[in-house]
Design a protein around this motif. Structure first.
Motif, PDB file in Angstrom:
ATOM      1  N   ASN A  68       0.666  -1.183   0.109  1.00 56.87           N
ATOM      2  CA  ASN A  68       0.131  -0.041  -0.095  1.00 56.87           C
ATOM      3  C   ASN A  68       1.008   1.207   0.019  1.00 56.87           C
ATOM      4  O   ASN A  68       0.235   2.453   0.398  1.00 56.87           O
ATOM      5  N   LEU A  69       2.165   1.399  -0.068  1.00 54.49           N
ATOM      6  CA  LEU A  69       2.795   2.240  -0.268  1.00 54.49           C
ATOM      7  C   LEU A  69       3.406   2.587  -1.559  1.00 54.49           C
ATOM      8  O   LEU A  69       3.348   1.760  -2.417  1.00 54.49           O
ATOM      9  N   PRO A  70       3.611   3.681  -2.159  1.00 56.47           N
ATOM     10  CA  PRO A  70       3.879   4.096  -3.297  1.00 56.47           C
ATOM     11  C   PRO A  70       5.592   3.727  -3.372  1.00 56.47           C
ATOM     12  O   PRO A  70       6.481   4.050  -2.237  1.00 56.47           O
ATOM     13  N   LEU A 121       7.897   5.218  -5.197  1.00 59.95           N
ATOM     14  CA  LEU A 121       8.786   6.222  -5.167  1.00 59.95           C
ATOM     15  C   LEU A 121       8.952   6.607  -3.425  1.00 59.95           C
ATOM     16  O   LEU A 121      10.365   6.836  -3.297  1.00 59.95           O
ATOM     17  N   LEU A 122       8.051   6.255  -2.745  1.00 61.62           N
ATOM     18  CA  LEU A 122       8.054   6.536  -1.276  1.00 61.62           C
ATOM     19  C   LEU A 122       9.208   5.723  -0.794  1.00 61.62           C
ATOM     20  O   LEU A 122      10.425   6.095   0.073  1.00 61.62           O
ATOM     21  N   THR A 155      12.652   6.598  -2.039  1.00 64.12           N
ATOM     22  CA  THR A 155      13.130   7.889  -1.444  1.00 64.12           C
ATOM     23  C   THR A 155      13.648   7.241  -0.068  1.00 64.12           C
ATOM     24  O   THR A 155      14.759   7.821   0.367  1.00 64.12           O
ATOM     25  N   LEU A 187      17.449   8.255   0.964  1.00 63.24           N
ATOM     26  CA  LEU A 187      17.935   9.394   1.820  1.00 63.24           C
ATOM     27  C   LEU A 187      17.804   9.083   3.511  1.00 63.24           C
ATOM     28  O   LEU A 187      18.735   9.412   4.030  1.00 63.24           O
ATOM     29  N   TYR A 233       9.328  -4.065  -2.941  1.00 65.11           N
ATOM     30  CA  TYR A 233       7.886  -3.866  -3.599  1.00 65.11           C
ATOM     31  C   TYR A 233       7.232  -4.835  -4.424  1.00 65.11           C
ATOM     32  O   TYR A 233       6.230  -5.333  -4.105  1.00 65.11           O
ATOM     33  N   LYS A 241      -1.168   6.411  -5.888  1.00 64.14           N
ATOM     34  CA  LYS A 241       0.022   6.239  -5.448  1.00 64.14           C
ATOM     35  C   LYS A 241       1.077   6.863  -6.456  1.00 64.14           C
ATOM     36  O   LYS A 241       2.120   7.269  -6.059  1.00 64.14           O
ATOM     37  N   THR A 277       2.689  10.447  -7.039  1.00 69.62           N
ATOM     38  CA  THR A 277       4.069  11.018  -6.280  1.00 69.62           C
ATOM     39  C   THR A 277       5.301  11.035  -7.492  1.00 69.62           C
ATOM     40  O   THR A 277       6.084  11.843  -7.355  1.00 69.62           O
ATOM     41  N   LEU A 278       5.160  10.180  -8.538  1.00 72.72           N
ATOM     42  CA  LEU A 278       5.919  10.484  -9.492  1.00 72.72           C
ATOM     43  C   LEU A 278       5.900  11.901 -10.315  1.00 72.72           C
ATOM     44  O   LEU A 278       7.001  12.245 -10.830  1.00 72.72           O
ATOM     45  N   LEU A 295       5.152  14.043  -1.629  1.00 76.66           N
ATOM     46  CA  LEU A 295       6.433  13.431  -1.276  1.00 76.66           C
ATOM     47  C   LEU A 295       7.516  14.582  -1.331  1.00 76.66           C
ATOM     48  O   LEU A 295       8.314  14.400  -0.619  1.00 76.66           O
ATOM     49  N   ILE A 303      14.533  13.008   8.248  1.00 74.05           N
ATOM     50  CA  ILE A 303      13.748  12.487   7.179  1.00 74.05           C
ATOM     51  C   ILE A 303      13.040  11.359   7.379  1.00 74.05           C
ATOM     52  O   ILE A 303      11.824  11.059   6.792  1.00 74.05           O
ATOM     53  N   LEU A 317       8.892  11.270   6.228  1.00 78.40           N
ATOM     54  CA  LEU A 317       8.638  10.469   5.183  1.00 78.40           C
ATOM     55  C   LEU A 317       7.605   9.444   5.860  1.00 78.40           C
ATOM     56  O   LEU A 317       6.750   8.840   5.312  1.00 78.40           O
ATOM     57  N   PHE A 324      -0.315   8.016   2.554  1.00 79.46           N
ATOM     58  CA  PHE A 324      -0.849   7.228   1.446  1.00 79.46           C
ATOM     59  C   PHE A 324      -1.225   5.814   2.042  1.00 79.46           C
ATOM     60  O   PHE A 324      -2.123   5.114   1.286  1.00 79.46           O
ATOM     61  N   TRP A 325      -0.634   5.249   2.819  1.00 76.48           N
ATOM     62  CA  TRP A 325      -0.933   3.832   3.247  1.00 76.48           C
ATOM     63  C   TRP A 325      -2.404   3.741   3.800  1.00 76.48           C
ATOM     64  O   TRP A 325      -2.828   2.863   3.307  1.00 76.48           O
ATOM     65  N   SER A 333      -4.648   3.929   0.917  1.00 75.16           N
ATOM     66  CA  SER A 333      -4.618   2.952   0.019  1.00 75.16           C
ATOM     67  C   SER A 333      -5.329   1.557   0.565  1.00 75.16           C
ATOM     68  O   SER A 333      -6.029   0.823   0.002  1.00 75.16           O
TER      69      SER A 333
END
Lengths: 388, 259, 395
Positions: free
Chosen positions: A132-134, A136-137, A140, A144, A267, C328, C331-332, C343, C361, C365, C372-373, C376
């Motif tokens: 359920n997470l993107p 890209l997240l 990142t 990071l 993922y 989701k 975010t891109l 994001l 961070i 994050l 999002f979680w 979704s």
């Protein structure tokens, strides 16, 4: 008295004639599409003329003017070589990613079906959280938070078991010393011999009725052969060590590669876990019952009856996930991993014309997708049930 | 087909009535398989024609050609004076005048029974909703299941579903009804209720072409029975003629296998 | 208790070992999360920037309008929730209803409470309460409909549509009053996702029908489009749109970032939606179309009345899945087009003067991830529930 048959050869008015209508409709659609494309192309020409950027492919011969970390790409080399380098980087992360994701995903998927309550729920939590997470997240976060933040600086690098070196410059793992191609040849030969051993054991079992244990024999043969070749040919294992603010020896995985790989694997493995679970559940319950009625052991039931059928069911969905992973590798551009998309982005930033560069990139991805689809379809068809 | 078969097939039982369906030299092939060969066939007004034959003989293809669910490759088909061709209007006309009942019912699962029957009058004949529903309800009474009007097809038994399908076809007030093995997909205990509904229709004077395996039904109701095999009409006759004293070898062989 | 333990956790020696290991891992994870959230986490970065994260640089003076729009949407959601209850359904106690709502939407409520807490202002609390009241009001209105004979004659879809006009017009007004460039944060992720899914629907249906068409030209065009779009990575398409879109439109128009991203998302999702709808169309037995033809219905009518309604209904779960993916993937747009979505903001705030170089961070994050979680997770659970209720399931 029956009426005479009306003649069928009268002229059908053209606006009611199905055949004609079909053709007219298709021609008008082509016409509309053509008009749209023409308009787009016209705009393109106008805008390009105004911006004085060349639009052909000559930019591929220009010097790249950037370096690619993790390789010996020189900045004077032409752009086309940069693209090739990026292409191979994409393949590298995709190939390893697919392998690891399948492995991890299958394990988690099977764990998800375990009768052990805790293991089952733990696997379920893994899948639900990551799915359920993107992506890209995740990426990142890996980049990071994990690599740049948590991993120590090279002076204080972690050295678990003195075998690896982990720092924010990347991860160095022990690797083989000695020519790479020779090693590949050795592995290939060992594989072939192991396969022959497997076949021989099966034949033996067919003849004598004793259990074949073919997998056991072939796996043992495989590793023994490699170990023997190792000693005979004098291959060694090289351990990495820290040498004046850099690592020497071993294989160095650079930080963005590592972050991308882990994110993709996590993922995709969660998706694969669901597919594996779903496909095992989809195998008809009666199959398991029939296997039980024949007194097959649990492992035999899995190996001979359930898994082959589950695999056939899962194949198309798995193929889809592999394609997704390949496409998702393009996200490496957001963390400066020099796969194909990043190369395209950097070179466009350096002055290459955008539309041809990105179109070229898209074409490469399309070809990779197309090729992978072919391979997956091939396996699909081989596995299909033979029907009446 | 033999000369005798030709004349029997194209001779309507009651020569005073006109032909509702005429097929003249009709051929149909699927890829390299000839499904219909030189079909010459007439159905007169208020006539009940039953088509029998082994599977693959082309019986379904024959009636599906009549309402253009299959496209014939050669020959002429005329339904109630309209020639069946690539003319869009003709096809629509013919489909309005023919009603079809399928082996697998093909009711629309997302519509109620009443809506299933009313959809033809409402959307094709463009009647007002209340008028269409009135017609539908009357027809459901005719097939003896008016109380099911508000239910969905999945809630009905097979026999009931097929009767709804009959009502749906009748709602368009067709000139001829086509039945494609209407009872083949039913459990034995429900066959009779459907056959009874079809018999009633016949007695009320509906022109019908029925493809079926129910020989008892054929005997009772048919004016003529057509035997088909390998894409051809082999023999035609009254039920007594065909069942009791078949002429052709192929007919005898088939009858011996099923009777 | 003991037999359950033996059965599920300690079947065999190996099983026992697995249990112990899993328990250790589970406990370690829970402890880590607990300490992070409540003890060691420094949440000021999120608290200070909460407005930025949620709505970007939305102009202060129009926030009231935005809140009104959100309330209108909440109201409409309440109305929809109650629109499908049949008049004769058994009445349930308040406790039962509350329990079910908590199970289904408890996570969202908790997230809302967390946001209000982080924002720390009275206004945030009032806003949260207003939204809750709006939902309840909408639901009650629909409940009223089942009691009043005249209203219950209105078909459910029409009811939902009519009440949907209110939030739509409010949002329209908000859009025209505030400039779109100032929108940001989670708001923009949500906005782009909804806009794209709505716009891509007609295109997706057309493509699905086209792909199954018997006319070769149409089929070829639809298939080519679908295959090319599905073979391309979304990220690359966004990058392309970022630098190349303006080449294809007349020079006078300069598209803004939102226009570019919505265009790409719409064209992209339409191809995937087309495949989903095609799957649905394929599952309708051929006999249905034949029955329609036999009655004399025209092809358009057959598609519109018979095939398409059933197909769309059958693939609702897959469509919802596609929407979640799209949500989701917004975010891109931040990474590819430098759009100010949540994001990107999450990354950017760690570089603010007050928070630079402090390793915040994780907190940042974590908050973005949570947004999002929860969305979704709840959406996919609702989709599963809907699937069970409709008794359909084609994936």
């Amino acid at each position: 008295m029956t009426k005479p048959l009306p003649s069928a050869s009268y002229k059908i008015p053209i606006w009611r004639n199905i055949k004609f209508l079909r053709i007219v409709f298709q021609v008008s659609v082509i016409f509309v599409v053509f008009l749209i494309l023409n308009w787009l192309w016209g705009n393109y020409q106008i805008n390009v003329a105004r911006s004085s950027i060349p639009t052909d492919l000559r930019f591929l011969d220009n010097p790249a003017n950037f370096t690619i970390p993790g390789s010996d790409f020189d900045q004077s080399q032409p752009v086309r070589s940069a693209f090739v380098e990026g292409f191979f980087n994409t393949l590298r992360v995709a190939f390893i990613g697919i392998l690891l994701a399948t492995l991890l995903g299958t394990l988690v998927g099977i764990a998800r079906l375990s009768k052990n309550y805790l293991l089952n729920k733990l696997a379920a939590a893994y899948v639900e959280v990551i799915r359920n997470l993107p992506l890209l997240l995740l990426l990142t976060f890996m980049n990071l938070a994990v690599v740049l933040q948590t991993f120590p600086r090279i002076e204080e690098a972690w050295k678990p078991l003195d075998v690896m070196v982990i720092s924010n410059r990347g991860i160095a793992i022990p690797w083989f010393v000695g020519s790479g191609t020779n090693l590949a040849a050795v592995i290939f030969l060992a594989g072939v011999i192991a396969y022959l051993v497997k076949k021989l054991r099966q034949k033996h079992s067919d003849r004598t009725g004793k259990p074949a244990r073919d997998i056991l024999y072939s796996v043992v043969t495989f590793f023994t052969l490699i170990a023997v070749a190792w000693f005979l040919l004098g291959y060694g294992l090289e351990f990495p060590f820290v040498d004046d603010r850099a690592t020497s020896g071993g294989l160095r995985l650079d930080p963005s590669f590592f972050a991308l790989l882990v994110a993709l694997v996590l993922y995709t493995s969660s998706q694969i876990a669901e597919i594996v679970r779903g496909s095992i559940l989809a195998v008809h319950k009666g199959q398991g019952e029939a296997a039980d009625a024949l007194a097959l052991s649990a492992s035999q039931k899995m190996r001979i009856v359930i898994l082959p059928q589950a695999f056939r069911i899962a194949m198309p969905a798995l193929g889809n996930q592999y394609l997704n992973l390949i496409k998702n590798s393009s996200l490496g551009a957001s963390i400066s991993y020099f796969e194909l998309t990043q190369v395209a982005q950097i070179t466009v930033g350096n002055g290459s014309p955008a539309v041809p560069a990105f179109t070229l990139t898209l074409l490469v991805y399309l070809s990779i997708s197309f090729f992978t689809s072919l391979v997956v379809n091939y396996f699909n068809r081989k596995l299909e049930l033979v029907e009446r | 087909m033999s000369e005798k078969a030709f004349s029997d097939a194209t001779k309507i039982s009651d020569t005073t009535k006109e032909a509702i369906v005429t097929m003249d030299g009709v051929y149909k092939r699927f890829k390299d398989f000839e499904a219909l060969k030189n079909i010459n066939f007439k159905v007169g007004k208020q006539e009940v024609v039953v088509v029998i034959g082994p599977s693959g003989s082309g019986k379904s293809t024959l009636i599906r050609c009549i309402n253009r669910l299959e496209q014939h490759d050669a020959g002429t088909i005329v339904v109630d004076g309209t020639v069946l061709s690539n003319d869009l209007r003709n096809i629509q006309e013919i489909r309005k005048e023919t009603g079809m009942v399928f082996q697998s019912f093909n009711l629309f699962p997302h519509l109620t029974v009443l809506d299933n029957v009313a959809i033809g009058p409402r959307r094709v004949r463009n009647l007002a909703k209340s008028e269409a529903e009135e017609i539908a309800l009357k027809l459901l009474e005719r097939v003896k299941i008016p109380e099911q009007a508000g239910k969905f097809p999945a809630q009905l038994s097979g026999g009931q579903q097929q009767r709804v399908a009959i009502a749906r076809a009748l709602a368009m007030k067709p000139k001829v009804m086509l039945f494609d093995e209407p009872t083949s997909a039913l459990d034995p205990e429900m066959i009779n209720e459907v056959l009874d509904a079809i018999k009633e229709l016949a007695n009320e004077g509906m022109t019908m072409v029925v493809v079926t395996h129910e020989m008892g039904f054929a005997r009772e109701v048919a004016d003529r029975v057509v035997f088909m095999a390998d894409g051809e009409i082999v023999e035609v006759g009254t039920p007594e003629e065909l069942f009791d004293s078949p002429r052709e070898e192929r007919t005898k062989k088939f009858l011996s296998q099923i009777l | 208790m003991r037999p359950w333990l033996k059965q599920n956790l300690f079947r065999s020696y190996l099983d026992g070992v697995l249990t112990v290991v899993s328990a250790a891992i589970a406990i370690w994870i829970v402890v880590q999360i607990f300490t992070f959230v409540f003890i060691t986490g420094r949440w000021e970065i999120v608290q200070v920037n909460i407005k930025l994260l949620l709505i970007g640089r939305f102009p202060e003076e129009h926030i009231g309008l935005l809140l009104a729009s959100v309330m209108a949407i909440a109201f409409w959601i309440g109305v929809t929730g109650g629109a499908f209850v049949k008049p004769g359904a058994p009445k349930r106690s308040v406790l039962e209803i509350a329990r079910e709502l908590f199970q289904r939407f408890g996570l969202i409520a908790l997230l809302g409470i967390a946001i209000v807490y982080l924002a720390g202002t009275g206004e945030a609390l009032v806003a949260g309460l207003q939204i809750v009241v709006a939902i309840v009001a909408g639901r009650l209105l629909s409940a009223l409909r089942t009691r009043v004979k005249l209203l219950s004659a209105i078909p459910s879809l029409l009811w939902i549509f009519v009440w949907g006009l209110a939030p739509t017009s409010l949002i329209w007004y908000t859009l025209s009053v505030s400039t779109l460039e100032t929108w940001g944060g989670f708001l923009i992720n949500f906005y782009i996702a909804v806009l794209s899914i709505v716009l891509c629907f007609p295109l997706g249906v057309l493509l699905a029908l086209g792909r199954r068409s018997s006319l070769p030209v149409i089929r070829l065009l639809a298939t080519t489009y679908i295959e090319i779009v599905r073979g391309a990575p979304l990220f690359v398409l966004l990058l392309l749109a970022g630098v190349a879109l303006e080449f294809f439109i007349p020079p006078e128009i300069t598209p803004d970032v939102i226009f570019r991203s919505v265009t790409v998302f719409t064209l992209f999702t339409a191809a995937y939606l087309a495949e989903i709808i095609r799957g649905g169309l394929q599952s309708i037995p051929k006999g249905q179309t034949e029955a329609g033809k036999a009655i004399g219905l025209s092809t358009v009518r057959i598609i519109g009345l018979i095939t398409l309604p059933q197909a769309l209904r059958n693939v609702i779960p897959a469509q919802i899945g596609q929407f979640i993916s799209l949500f989701k993937d917004t975010t891109l747009a931040g990474a590819a087009l430098s759009m100010f979505e949540i994001l990107s903001i999450g990354k950017a705030i760690t570089k603010q003067d007050d928070f630079l170089g402090q390793g915040l961070i994780y907190e940042s994050l974590a908050f973005v991830g949570l947004m999002f979680w929860v969305g979704s997770f709840v959406m996919s659970r609702e989709s599963q529930r809907l699937e069970k209720k409709l008794g359909v399931g084609i994936r």
